[in-house]
Scaffold this motif. Sequence first.
Motif, mmCIF file in Angstrom:
data_model
loop_
_atom_site.group_PDB
_atom_site.id
_atom_site.type_symbol
_atom_site.label_atom_id
_atom_site.label_comp_id
_atom_site.label_asym_id
_atom_site.label_seq_id
_atom_site.Cartn_x
_atom_site.Cartn_y
_atom_site.Cartn_z
ATOM 1 N N THR A 14 -29.428 38.170 13.660
ATOM 2 C CA THR A 14 -29.346 39.627 13.545
ATOM 3 C C THR A 14 -30.338 40.292 14.488
ATOM 4 N N LYS A 15 -31.514 39.716 14.614
ATOM 5 C CA LYS A 15 -32.508 40.246 15.545
ATOM 6 C C LYS A 15 -32.001 40.144 16.982
ATOM 7 N N GLU A 16 -31.384 39.000 17.311
ATOM 8 C CA GLU A 16 -30.848 38.823 18.667
ATOM 9 C C GLU A 16 -29.718 39.819 18.934
ATOM 10 N N HIS A 17 -28.879 40.015 17.927
ATOM 11 C CA HIS A 17 -27.768 40.959 18.044
ATOM 12 C C HIS A 17 -28.308 42.366 18.296
ATOM 13 N N SER A 18 -29.314 42.762 17.539
ATOM 14 C CA SER A 18 -29.924 44.090 17.695
ATOM 15 C C SER A 18 -30.574 44.243 19.056
ATOM 16 N N ALA A 19 -31.256 43.188 19.501
ATOM 17 C CA ALA A 19 -31.924 43.234 20.806
ATOM 18 C C ALA A 19 -30.902 43.368 21.930
ATOM 19 N N PHE A 20 -29.766 42.681 21.785
ATOM 20 C CA PHE A 20 -28.710 42.775 22.790
ATOM 21 C C PHE A 20 -28.163 44.201 22.871
ATOM 22 N N ILE A 21 -27.879 44.804 21.718
ATOM 23 C CA ILE A 21 -27.370 46.177 21.704
ATOM 24 C C ILE A 21 -28.388 47.123 22.330
ATOM 25 N N ASP A 22 -29.661 46.929 22.026
ATOM 26 C CA ASP A 22 -30.712 47.778 22.607
ATOM 27 C C ASP A 22 -30.707 47.681 24.127
ATOM 28 N N ARG A 23 -30.588 46.462 24.653
ATOM 29 C CA ARG A 23 -30.550 46.282 26.118
ATOM 30 C C ARG A 23 -29.308 46.934 26.707
ATOM 31 N N LEU A 24 -28.201 46.782 26.014
ATOM 32 C CA LEU A 24 -26.944 47.343 26.498
ATOM 33 C C LEU A 24 -26.996 48.867 26.520
ATOM 34 N N VAL A 25 -27.604 49.448 25.515
ATOM 35 C CA VAL A 25 -27.739 50.904 25.436
ATOM 36 C C VAL A 25 -28.635 51.420 26.561
ATOM 37 N N LYS A 26 -29.687 50.676 26.851
ATOM 38 C CA LYS A 26 -30.650 51.124 27.852
ATOM 39 C C LYS A 26 -30.164 50.955 29.290
ATOM 40 N N ASN A 27 -29.261 49.990 29.524
ATOM 41 C CA ASN A 27 -28.885 49.744 30.922
ATOM 42 C C ASN A 27 -27.878 50.757 31.467
ATOM 43 N N ASN A 28 -27.292 51.569 30.563
ATOM 44 C CA ASN A 28 -26.395 52.669 30.959
ATOM 45 C C ASN A 28 -25.192 52.226 31.790
ATOM 46 N N ASN A 29 -24.777 50.971 31.624
ATOM 47 C CA ASN A 29 -23.570 50.490 32.292
ATOM 48 C C ASN A 29 -22.398 50.729 31.343
ATOM 49 N N VAL A 30 -21.673 51.806 31.568
ATOM 50 C CA VAL A 30 -20.626 52.207 30.635
ATOM 51 C C VAL A 30 -19.520 51.160 30.544
ATOM 52 N N TYR A 31 -19.264 50.429 31.606
ATOM 53 C CA TYR A 31 -18.182 49.449 31.596
ATOM 54 C C TYR A 31 -18.545 48.229 30.747
ATOM 55 N N GLN A 32 -19.796 47.774 30.849
ATOM 56 C CA GLN A 32 -20.240 46.690 29.971
ATOM 57 C C GLN A 32 -20.276 47.159 28.522
ATOM 58 N N GLN A 33 -20.665 48.403 28.315
ATOM 59 C CA GLN A 33 -20.685 48.949 26.958
ATOM 60 C C GLN A 33 -19.280 48.992 26.365
ATOM 61 N N VAL A 34 -18.305 49.380 27.167
ATOM 62 C CA VAL A 34 -16.921 49.426 26.699
ATOM 63 C C VAL A 34 -16.404 48.011 26.420
ATOM 64 N N GLY A 35 -16.772 47.048 27.261
ATOM 65 C CA GLY A 35 -16.377 45.665 27.012
ATOM 66 C C GLY A 35 -16.913 45.169 25.679
ATOM 67 N N ALA A 36 -18.177 45.463 25.410
ATOM 68 C CA ALA A 36 -18.779 45.070 24.138
ATOM 69 C C ALA A 36 -18.110 45.794 22.976
ATOM 70 N N PHE A 37 -17.798 47.051 23.196
ATOM 71 C CA PHE A 37 -17.173 47.858 22.149
ATOM 72 C C PHE A 37 -15.763 47.349 21.828
ATOM 73 N N LEU A 38 -15.033 46.878 22.849
ATOM 74 C CA LEU A 38 -13.713 46.286 22.626
ATOM 75 C C LEU A 38 -13.800 45.094 21.674
ATOM 76 N N VAL A 39 -14.825 44.276 21.869
ATOM 77 C CA VAL A 39 -15.024 43.119 20.985
ATOM 78 C C VAL A 39 -15.274 43.583 19.561
ATOM 79 N N GLN A 40 -16.151 44.567 19.405
ATOM 80 C CA GLN A 40 -16.467 45.076 18.080
ATOM 81 C C GLN A 40 -15.225 45.607 17.370
ATOM 82 N N GLU A 41 -14.392 46.320 18.119
ATOM 83 C CA GLU A 41 -13.160 46.852 17.531
ATOM 84 C C GLU A 41 -12.211 45.715 17.133
#
Length: 283
Positions: A142-169
Amino acid sequence: MSIDKIEKRLMMPKGQFNKTLEEPIEQLVSMLDASTNNLFSRPFFKTLSQGGLTQEQWKVYGTQFYINCQNFEKLLQTAFLNAQSSNLTSLAHELEVNLDDETGHAQNALSHETMRLNFFTALGLTKEELTSHNFSSILAGTKEHSAFIDRLVKNNNVYQQVGAFLVQEHLRNGLEYVKQGVEKSFPDAFLIDEGDSPDIVTRKKNAGMYINMHLECDAEEHFPNLLEAIKPLMKNYKIKKEILAGVNSMFRAEIQFFKSLENAFSLEAKANPAIAEQQKNQI
């Protein structure tokens, strides 16, 4: 990260990653389906769906899942703002619709936060257990998962964010396993009794909404609408590669999350060759 490593982590045949970059969006869906099915083959989901979790294990799972859902909303909000600022109109619209649904702004509905609380409190957890966890009670995955989301949020790469979001959906289909587990472990949790007060009846109905709405809305609306919004973007090789990188990283974080639960619950993963291969290819 090399293409070979991405293929191994997503359990893709050699050469499939480049093929996904070159072919229509249906290929992306096939990849998501295959990786999701591999994740759902983990022993956690089998134990969960068969009613094999104890009350204490449900509490552990509930608190870890609750943290992940908070991260999901943070990712969704950031992806929406980045899509909006990048003038990705169709994508921004679909993310905004999803965000309104998540926060309860759509048709004055309950927020998913409220529905999650209703759902897990119906299973015997308290609001304090769900929201007042200390750092030592958070599992490593859970800590690793949270840390990954934090990095993803900070890097501002909308395409990687959408890819991650597709998985979540796409992984919202996993709530079907939760539903099966609840029916076996808590058969009366959402069953309305003649002697229930109006408040209890309302609470039970609201508690059941969390799973039912996710299964319906995500499968029938959010996921296909999001795919439709990224279709034009998938024509660009570099953008497709970024989206797939987000997919890969999100699946890796999800594997670590469920692996951590399996370790905490002493569930064996050795018998499944797909899981063994996934673990071997993790760094």
